[in-house]
Design a protein around this motif. Structure first.
Motif: not given
Lengths: 323, 310
Positions: B8-15, B75-77, B54-60, A8-11
Motif C-alpha cells: 500500500v505504501e509503495r503504490v501510494l508513493n508511485v502514484l 510514465y506519468r499521470v 493495481t493502479l490501472r485496475a483502480m481507474g488511475v 490492498a486496493e481497498h486500503e
C-alpha cells in the motif's frame, strides 16, 4: 484477483479518499473521521502512520505528507499530490448515477430537489452519459406506501394470475419496494396467517383501514424476491458461456468455472415447474448434472409433455377454430 | 515486500511521484526513487508491473510515451485526468446521493466507494426502495459511452462492434441503445445477454447524437429487442394463463376465445428466439400456432432436449 490484492486496493482507495477529505477539513475530530470512513480508531492510526511515509522527490522532510494529530483532532498538510479524490471509476459512476436516477424516478420524488441538482452536477462531471431508469406507478402504489408509513392495516382485492382469481385480504404492510421491474408489497396477510409478497400492479382495489398494527421486530427485509429455503432440493446445471446469466439472475449456492467459458451453477429450487421452465428455455445451453435436483424432475419428460401439446411431431399446423 | 515497506505504501508513493512529475519518468527513475522495490532487476521489474496494474485496475489513468533514448517507456499521470472535479455539492445534495445509494440496491460496494470520494460520507441503513438489476457487462458499457468509444462484444453468440449511445433500465432490465455501423441502424441490446466482457475500442471517435434526437424507446416487449423484421405471432393459451401472458405482452396484444376453450393471443415480435423463451415459460399451457417457422423451431428445440436427456 487474489484476496491480498483486493485488500490492498481497498486500503489504497480509502486513503486516496481520506487524504483529500482531511486536507479540506482541517481540525476534524478523530471520532468523526473514523465514523465517516467506517474504520476503527486503530485503523485510522495505521492510515495516518502510512500517510507520513508518502512523499515526492527530492524527499526532504517538507516533501512528505504532514499529519498533525493531537489525539482528538487531525490536520493534514503537504498533501498536494492527493489534494483531490480520484475520478470515479466506471462502476462507481454508474452505481451512483443509476441509484440516483432510480430514486428520482420513484413516484413522489421531488424533480427539482437536492437529489436532482446533485445528479445534474454528477452527470456533468461524468461527461453527461445518456442513462435513464424508468419506474412505473401502478394505481395503488401510493396507498400501499401510506399504509407502510402509518403502520395501518390495508384491505386489498388481489388478483392471482395463475388461478385468475380475486381474493379480498386484510394485510399488515411491512415494506413496499421495486424489484425486477415491478413494485411489491411485503406484508403479513391475515388470511394466510403468514408473510406474503404481493405485486402492487395486481392489486385491483385498496382501502386504508383505521386499524394500527405494532411494528414487527421479527420482520427482515428481503434480499431477493425469490428466497430459497434451506431444505429445498439442490440442482446443478452445466451451462455454456451464453447462459452465464443464469448465475447472475438467480441466487446461486455456488458457481464454478468450467472449460470454454461454461459454468456449473448450483441452485436451490422450491418447485419443479421453476426448474422445468429454466431448462426448457435454456435448451442446448444447459444440462442438469445427474443425481441433482428434485427426484421427480426429468428434462426429457418435461420436453415430451410440452411436445405432446404440438400433437404429431411433424409440426403440422392446424389453426384452431374461433368461437 | 522489501524492508518492511507495505504494498500500500509503495503504490501510494508511485502514484504520488507520477502525479508530481511534469515529464514522463522511466521505470528506473520511479523504482530507484520509491522505497520498497526489490534489489534484483527481474523482481523489481515484476513488482513495478504489478503496481502499475493495481493502479490501472483502480481507474488511475497512467499514460505512456517512448522516452528520448528510444528504448525505455515513460510514465506519468496528469493531475487533470486523475482528480475528480469538485462538484460543490451542498450538504443537502450530498445527503440526497447518500440516501439514493443506500436505498437503491445496485452494487453497494462501488456506490459506497463513490460516496467516499464525492463527499466523504458512507452508506446509511435506509430501507430498500428499489433494486436495480446488475449485469457483468454494464460497467464496461457505461465506460464506453463516457469515453465515446466503440464497443465490441458477443451477443446471442454473434460478435458485434457498435457505437454505444445510451443505457436504459426498464421493466427490470438494462438495455444498451447503440448504432450498429454494419447494418447502418440503431439497435437495442439487453445488457444481461452480452456473453463476454466487452472490449472498449477507439475512445473519442464515436459521435453520440444529442439527447432527444434519436429514439431511446425500448419497444413494448423483450421480443422486440435486437432488430430485424416484425412478424405476427399467434399463441394458444390454456385459460387462465392467457391473462398472465396478456399482462406481460402489454396493450398491443389481442386475445380471442377458441372453440376448444383456449385463447388465441396475437402480437408482433422481431426476435423469435425471445418469443420461444417466453412461450416455453408457460410449459404445456401454451402452443405456438403461427408463424410456422417458429412452431417448427420450438418442436425441434424440444425434441433435441428429449433426445439428449434420454
Amino acid at each position: 484477483m487474489s484476496n491480498g490484492r483486493a485488500i490492498a486496493e481497498h486500503e489504497i482507495q480509502r486513503i486516496l479518499a481520506l487524504v483529500p477529505w482531511l486536507v479540506a477539513n482541517p481540525g476534524s475530530l478523530r471520532t468523526d473521521v473514523a465514523q465517516r470512513f467506517g474504520i476503527s480508531s486503530e485503523q485510522l492510526d495505521q492510515d495516518l502512520d502510512l500517510m507520513l511515509m508518502v512523499g515526492v522527490p527530492p524527499y526532504t522532510p517538507g516533501d512528505y505528507i504532514d499529519v498533525d494529530d493531537d489525539g482528538e483532532t487531525i490536520t493534514l498538510r503537504m498533501a498536494d499530490s492527493f489534494r483531490r479524490p480520484p475520478q470515479l471509476t466506471g462502476p462507481e459512476g454508474l452505481a451512483v448515477l443509476a441509484a440516483g436516477r432510480a430514486l428520482l424516478a420513484v413516484p413522489g420524488s421531488d424533480p427539482d430537489g437536492p437529489l436532482a441538482s446533485a445528479l445534474a452536477k454528477l452527470a456533468d462531471a461524468l461527461g453527461n452519459p445518456n442513462i435513464a431508469v424508468s419506474i412505473d406507478e401502478p394505481p395503488h402504489l401510493a396507498i400501499a406506501r401510506e399504509a407502510v408509513e402509518e403502520r395501518r392495516e390495508l384491505q386489498i382485492t388481489y388478483w392471482t394470475a395463475s388461478r385468475d382469481a380475486q381474493t379480498n385480504r386484510v394485510v399488515q404492510p411491512n415494506a413496499v419496494f421495486f424489484a425486477e421491474g415491478a413494485w411489491y408489497l411485503d406484508a403479513w396477510c391475515r388470511r394466510a396467517d403468514d408473510d406474503r409478497l404481493f405485486r402492487v400492479d395486481r392489486i385491483r382495489a385498496a382501502q386504508l383501514t383505521p386499524t394500527k398494527f405494532p411494528s414487527n421486530d421479527d420482520w427482515v427485509q428481503r434480499e431477493t424476491l425469490y428466497q430459497p429455503r434451506a431444505n429445498d432440493p439442490q440442482v446443478s446445471l452445466d451451462v455454456t458461456a451464453d447462459a452465464r446469466w443464469v448465475g447472475e439472475q438467480y441466487p446461486a449456492e455456488s458457481i464454478e468455472d468450467m472449460a470454454q467459458g461454461g459454468q456449473r451453477i448450483t441452485l436451490r429450487v422450491s418447485e419443479v415447474a421453476f426448474l422445468e421452465r429454466l431448462v426448457l428455455r435454456l435448451g442446448p445451453s444447459a444440462s442438469v448434472v445427474k443425481g441433482t435436483g428434485p427426484t421427480d424432475f426429468s428434462a426429457q419428460q418435461s420436453a415430451l409433455r410440452v411436445l405432446a401439446r404440438y400433437g404429431a411431431t411433424t409440426g403440422h399446423n392446424t389453426m384452431p377454430k374461433p368461437h | 515486500m522489501a524492508d518492511g515497506v507495505s504494498k500500500v505504501e509503495r503504490v501510494l508513493n508511485v502514484l504520488a511521484i507520477l502525479l508530481d512529475t511534469s515529464r514522463f519518468l522511466s521505470r528506473a527513475e520511479i523504482t530507484s526513487s520509491v522505497v520498497g522495490y526489490p534489489e534484483s532487476d527481474v523482481a523489481c521489474r515484476r513488482t513495478f508491473e504489478r503496481d502499475k496494474e493495481t493502479l490501472r485496475a483502480m481507474g488511475v489513468p497512467i499514460i505512456t510515451q517512448p522516452l528520448a533514448d528510444g528504448v525505455d517507456t515513460g510514465y506519468r499521470v496528469r493531475p487533470s485526468d486523475y482528480f475528480l472535479a469538485d462538484l460543490h455539492l451542498s450538504d443537502d445534495e450530498a445527503a440526497a446521493l447518500q440516501l439514493a445509494v443506500s436505498a437503491v440496491a445496485l452494487d453497494s460496494h462501488a456506490g459506497a466507494g463513490a460516496l467516499l470520494k464525492l463527499s466523504g460520507t458512507q452508506t446509511t441503513s435506509a430501507p430498500l426502495i428499489a433494486a436495480l438489476p446488475t449485469a457483468p457487462a454494464l460497467a464496461v458499457v457505461f465506460d464506453a459511452i463516457r469515453q465515446r468509444a466503440e464497443l465490441k462484444f458477443s451477443y446471442r453468440n454473434k460478435s458485434r462492434q457498435v457505437h454505444p449511445w445510451a443505457l436504459r433500465s426498464e421493466r427490470g432490465r438494462w438495455y444498451l441503445i447503440a448504432f450498429d455501423p454494419a447494418v447502418g441502424e440503431r439497435r437495442t441490446y439487453r445488457a444481461d445477454r452480452i456473453d463476454d466482457v466487452p472490449t472498449v475500442l477507439n475512445p473519442g471517435t464515436v459521435d453520440i447524437p444529442a439527447e432527444g434526437t434519436y429514439d431511446t424507446s425500448i419497444g413494448d416487449a423483450p421480443w422486440d429487442i435486437g432488430g430485424g423484421e416484425a412478424q405476427e405471432v399467434c399463441v394458444a393459451f390454456d385459460a387462465p394463463h392467457h391473462l398472465g401472458a396478456l399482462e406481460r405482452l402489454g396493450p398491443e396484444a389481442t386475445s380471442e376465445a377458441l372453440q376448444d376453450g383456449r385463447y388465441a393471443v396475437r402480437f408482433s415480435a422481431t426476435s423469435l428466439g425471445a418469443v420461444r423463451s417466453f412461450v416455453l415459460g408457460f410449459l404445456e399451457h401454451a402452443e405456438v400456432i403461427e408463424p410456422p417457422e417458429l412452431r417448427e423451431s420450438i418442436i425441434s428445440w424440444l425434441q433435441s432436449i428429449a433426445d439428449v436427456a434420454s
